[in-house]
Scaffold this active site. Structure first.
Site, PDB file in Angstrom:
ATOM      1  CB  SER A   1     -53.934 -31.128 -15.996  1.00  9.10           C
ATOM      2  OG  SER A   1     -54.509 -29.948 -16.825  1.00  9.10           O
TER       3      SER A   1
ATOM      4  CG  ASP B   1     -51.964 -23.998 -13.288  1.00  9.78           C
ATOM      5  OD1 ASP B   1     -52.186 -23.651 -14.565  1.00  9.78           O
ATOM      6  OD2 ASP B   1     -52.037 -25.214 -12.918  1.00  9.78           O
TER       7      ASP B   1
ATOM      8  CG  HIS C   1     -50.897 -26.846 -15.880  1.00 10.37           C
ATOM      9  ND1 HIS C   1     -51.867 -26.796 -14.997  1.00 10.37           N
ATOM     10  CD2 HIS C   1     -51.114 -27.589 -16.731  1.00 10.37           C
ATOM     11  CE1 HIS C   1     -52.838 -27.716 -15.172  1.00 10.37           C
ATOM     12  NE2 HIS C   1     -52.265 -28.243 -16.320  1.00 10.37           N
TER      13      HIS C   1
END
Length: 220
Positions: free
Chosen positions: A116, A170, A201
Site C-alpha cells: 500500500s 481491493d 486490500h
C-alpha cells in the site's frame, strides 16, 4: 530523523537484505511475522528489516496523527501521494539502505518491498535511487505520479525486476490502479512480474509463497 525498525536476522551472517515497508496506520510489526510464510530455504542468509513510518497528521483522516509514509490530501489517485512528505520518507529509506551498504551488504543484494503506502514509497525510492538493487516489490499500491516509470527508466534500476501484485476486490486502492501501475512500468521496459488474487486490500498465502520464490530467485 532516524528510523526505528524491527529486524529479523537469519541464522549466521546475512549477505542480503529485504526492507519491507508497511501501509498507512500500520507499523513494522504488521508484517514482521511474514518471513516463515515466504517458505524460504532454511539456510537463507537474508536479513529482513521492517521500519516504522514516522507519525504525522493525515489530511483525509481529519488530520489525525498516525504512522504514515506521506500525507494523503485526496482519495483521487492523481495526487493521492503528497510528494513533499513522500520525499521526506524517501530520504529515511535511502539512509537505511546506506546503513546496510556501510555494514557490508552489496546494494545488488538488497530488495525494497512495500504494501500500500509502503509500496508507493518502495517504487518511488527505488526508481530514483543511485544504487542498483536486486529487486523491488510493490503490493496493493499505485504510482506516486504517472511519469515515474519514465523517469525511473533513466536510472540505475532500469533493469531491476519488479514484483507487482494486487487484490481484485481491493476497495482501498482499486485493482485497476495496481494493474495500471504495472502496465506503465512494463511500457517503460521494466521487468515486471504481475499477479492478481481474489482478495481485498491485504495479502494472501499463495501470493506470499510466490513472492518467496521470487525473492529466492533474485537473491540466489
Amino acid at each position: 530523523m532516524t528510523i526505528d525498525a524491527i529486524v529479523k536476522n537469519p541464522q549466521g551472517a546475512a549477505d542480503a537484505v529485504v526492507i519491507w515497508l508497511h501501509g498507512l496506520g500500520d507499523s513494522g510489526a504488521g508484517f514482521s511475522e511474514v518471513v516463515p510464510v515466504l517458505k524460504l530455504d532454511s539456510d537463507h542468509k537474508i536479513k529482513f528489516i521492517f521500519p516504522n513510518a514516522p507519525e504525522q497528521a493525515v489530511t483525509i483522516n481529519n488530520g489525525f496523527v498516525m504512522r504514515s509514509w506521506y500525507d494523503i490530501k485526496t482519495m483521487d489517485l492523481d495526487g493521492r501521494a503528497d510528494i513533499p512528505t513522500l520525499e521526506q520518507s524517501e530520504q529515511l529509506i535511502v539512509e537505511l539502505i546506506e546503513e546496510q551498504i556501510a555494514a557490508g551488504i552489496n546494494p545488488s543484494r538488497i530488495i525494497l518491498a512495500g504494501f500500500s503506502q509502503g509500496g508507493v514509497l518502495s517504487l518511488y525510492t527505488a526508481l530514483r535511487l543511485k544504487h542498483k538493487l536486486a529487486g523491488v516489490v510493490a503490493l496493493s499500491c499505485y504510482l506516486a505520479h504517472n511519469d515515474l516509470p519514465f523517469e525511473g527508466a533513466q536510472g540505475v534500476n532500469k533493469d531491476t525486476p519488479i514484483f507487482s501484485s494486487h487484490g481484485e476486490q481491493d476497495s482501498v486502492v482499486p485493482f485497476a490502479a495496481g494493474k495500471d501501475a504495472a502496465q506503465r512500468l512494463s511500457a517503460a521496459n521494466f521487468d515486471v512480474t504481475f499477479s492478481q488474487y481474489p482478495m481485498e486490500h491485504s495479502v494472501c498465502i499463495s501470493q506470499l509463497e510466490k513472492l518467496g520464490r521470487w525473492i529466492t530467485e533474485k537473491l540466489s
